[in-house]
Scaffold this motif. Structure first.
Motif, PDB file in Angstrom:
ATOM      1  N   GLU A  90      -0.403  -8.795  -8.634  1.00  0.00           N
ATOM      2  CA  GLU A  90       0.674  -8.859  -9.392  1.00  0.00           C
ATOM      3  C   GLU A  90       1.182 -10.311  -9.226  1.00  0.00           C
ATOM      4  N   GLY A  91       0.695 -11.165 -10.102  1.00  0.00           N
ATOM      5  CA  GLY A  91       0.811 -12.765  -9.990  1.00  0.00           C
ATOM      6  C   GLY A  91       0.139 -13.159  -8.679  1.00  0.00           C
ATOM      7  N   LYS A  92       1.123 -13.831  -7.943  1.00  0.00           N
ATOM      8  CA  LYS A  92       0.711 -14.425  -6.732  1.00  0.00           C
ATOM      9  C   LYS A  92       0.678 -13.462  -5.591  1.00  0.00           C
ATOM     10  N   PHE A  93       1.140 -12.300  -5.886  1.00  0.00           N
ATOM     11  CA  PHE A  93       1.203 -11.338  -5.084  1.00  0.00           C
ATOM     12  C   PHE A  93       0.350 -10.172  -5.008  1.00  0.00           C
ATOM     13  N   VAL A  94      -0.053  -9.539  -3.909  1.00  0.00           N
ATOM     14  CA  VAL A  94      -1.003  -8.332  -4.052  1.00  0.00           C
ATOM     15  C   VAL A  94      -0.367  -7.193  -3.154  1.00  0.00           C
TER      16      VAL A  94
ATOM     17  N   PHE B  40      -8.273  -3.193  -7.349  1.00  0.00           N
ATOM     18  CA  PHE B  40      -9.471  -3.617  -6.877  1.00  0.00           C
ATOM     19  C   PHE B  40      -9.593  -2.941  -5.512  1.00  0.00           C
ATOM     20  N   TYR B  41     -10.695  -2.761  -5.004  1.00  0.00           N
ATOM     21  CA  TYR B  41     -10.981  -2.084  -3.938  1.00  0.00           C
ATOM     22  C   TYR B  41     -11.714  -2.855  -2.691  1.00  0.00           C
ATOM     23  N   SER B  42     -11.592  -2.383  -1.515  1.00  0.00           N
ATOM     24  CA  SER B  42     -12.414  -3.242  -0.550  1.00  0.00           C
ATOM     25  C   SER B  42     -13.627  -2.191   0.245  1.00  0.00           C
ATOM     26  N   GLY B  43     -14.546  -2.525   0.781  1.00  0.00           N
ATOM     27  CA  GLY B  43     -15.475  -1.889   1.361  1.00  0.00           C
ATOM     28  C   GLY B  43     -14.746  -1.167   2.460  1.00  0.00           C
ATOM     29  N   LYS B  44     -13.775  -1.628   2.998  1.00  0.00           N
ATOM     30  CA  LYS B  44     -13.116  -0.769   4.377  1.00  0.00           C
ATOM     31  C   LYS B  44     -11.666   0.045   3.821  1.00  0.00           C
ATOM     32  N   HIS B  45     -11.875   0.485   2.569  1.00  0.00           N
ATOM     33  CA  HIS B  45     -10.949   1.653   1.990  1.00  0.00           C
ATOM     34  C   HIS B  45      -9.543   1.108   1.748  1.00  0.00           C
ATOM     35  N   THR B  46      -9.363   0.101   1.507  1.00  0.00           N
ATOM     36  CA  THR B  46      -7.899  -0.397   1.206  1.00  0.00           C
ATOM     37  C   THR B  46      -8.114  -0.649  -0.270  1.00  0.00           C
ATOM     38  N   TRP B  47      -7.005  -0.376  -1.163  1.00  0.00           N
ATOM     39  CA  TRP B  47      -6.918  -0.926  -2.351  1.00  0.00           C
ATOM     40  C   TRP B  47      -6.063  -2.050  -2.686  1.00  0.00           C
TER      41      TRP B  47
ATOM     42  N   TYR C 243      -1.415   5.538  -4.037  1.00  0.00           N
ATOM     43  CA  TYR C 243      -1.348   4.415  -4.947  1.00  0.00           C
ATOM     44  C   TYR C 243       0.255   4.143  -5.609  1.00  0.00           C
ATOM     45  N   ASP C 244       0.870   4.974  -5.232  1.00  0.00           N
ATOM     46  CA  ASP C 244       2.371   4.688  -5.576  1.00  0.00           C
ATOM     47  C   ASP C 244       3.311   4.690  -4.561  1.00  0.00           C
ATOM     48  N   GLN C 245       4.013   5.634  -4.292  1.00  0.00           N
ATOM     49  CA  GLN C 245       5.312   5.365  -3.142  1.00  0.00           C
ATOM     50  C   GLN C 245       4.416   5.308  -1.522  1.00  0.00           C
ATOM     51  N   GLY C 246       3.156   5.462  -1.521  1.00  0.00           N
ATOM     52  CA  GLY C 246       2.553   5.387  -0.286  1.00  0.00           C
ATOM     53  C   GLY C 246       1.650   4.306  -0.160  1.00  0.00           C
ATOM     54  N   TRP C 247       1.951   3.091  -0.929  1.00  0.00           N
ATOM     55  CA  TRP C 247       1.724   1.857  -0.660  1.00  0.00           C
ATOM     56  C   TRP C 247       2.256   1.073   0.766  1.00  0.00           C
ATOM     57  N   MET C 248       1.487   0.111   1.275  1.00  0.00           N
ATOM     58  CA  MET C 248       1.897  -0.065   2.496  1.00  0.00           C
ATOM     59  C   MET C 248       2.512  -1.776   2.759  1.00  0.00           C
ATOM     60  N   ILE C 249       1.791  -2.601   2.258  1.00  0.00           N
ATOM     61  CA  ILE C 249       2.403  -3.991   2.219  1.00  0.00           C
ATOM     62  C   ILE C 249       2.244  -4.753   0.988  1.00  0.00           C
ATOM     63  N   VAL C 250       3.020  -5.643   0.881  1.00  0.00           N
ATOM     64  CA  VAL C 250       2.741  -6.680  -0.141  1.00  0.00           C
ATOM     65  C   VAL C 250       2.512  -7.886   0.509  1.00  0.00           C
ATOM     66  N   VAL C 251       1.414  -8.853  -0.016  1.00  0.00           N
ATOM     67  CA  VAL C 251       0.900 -10.147   0.470  1.00  0.00           C
ATOM     68  C   VAL C 251       1.019 -11.031  -0.412  1.00  0.00           C
TER      69      VAL C 251
END
Length: 136
Positions: free
Chosen positions: A26-30, A15-22, A102-110
């Motif tokens: 993943e279940g209850k996490f993103v 999914f994408y945000s209008g502020k250019h994050t994806w 989208y792969d090793q360059g991910w930033m955070i899990v929430v």
């Protein structure tokens, strides 16, 4: 020089945000990062400032920043929630954000706190159309 829209990667599983994050649910996490478009616009990313595990944010809050040779850009939360993991790899090797956003360059899990906010995110097609409209 920035890539043409046709050269950018947009993935169906995100999914994408209008502020250019994806956001990858993943279940209850993103898992969250910046889009290929965002990293392309920034140019060579030199440093990424990320939040601490346990920090809590609301949708559209700034959770960090990316510094490139061109500028410093704020990073925005696509969903409300608490940080459960950060990508330490990019703190030491920010180039992964450019090379593999989208792969090793991910930033955070929430652990997201409001599943209704997912409906407000954009599909691949909607995000791509937004970029085309911005570029026109």
């Amino acid at each position: 020089m920035a890539k043409a829209i046709t050269e950018l990667i947009f993935r169906d599983d995100l999914f994408y945000s209008g502020k250019h994050t994806w956001a990858k649910i993943e279940g209850k996490f993103v898992k969250i990062g910046i889009t290929d478009f965002a990293q392309d616009q920034l140019g060579e990313i030199l440093f990424v400032e990320l939040p601490a595990v346990g920090d809590t944010y609301k949708k559209n809050d700034t959770f960090g920043q990316a510094e490139s040779a061109k500028s410093v850009s704020q990073l925005y939360m696509p969903l409300s929630g608490s940080i459960v993991e950060i990508n330490n790899l990019i703190e030491d090797s920010a180039e992964y954000v450019n090379e593999e956003p989208y792969d090793q360059g991910w930033m955070i899990v929430v652990e997201y706190s409001d599943s209704d906010e997912i409906e407000g995110l954009l599909s691949k097609l909607e995000y791509r159309q937004q970029i085309i409209a911005m570029s026109a």
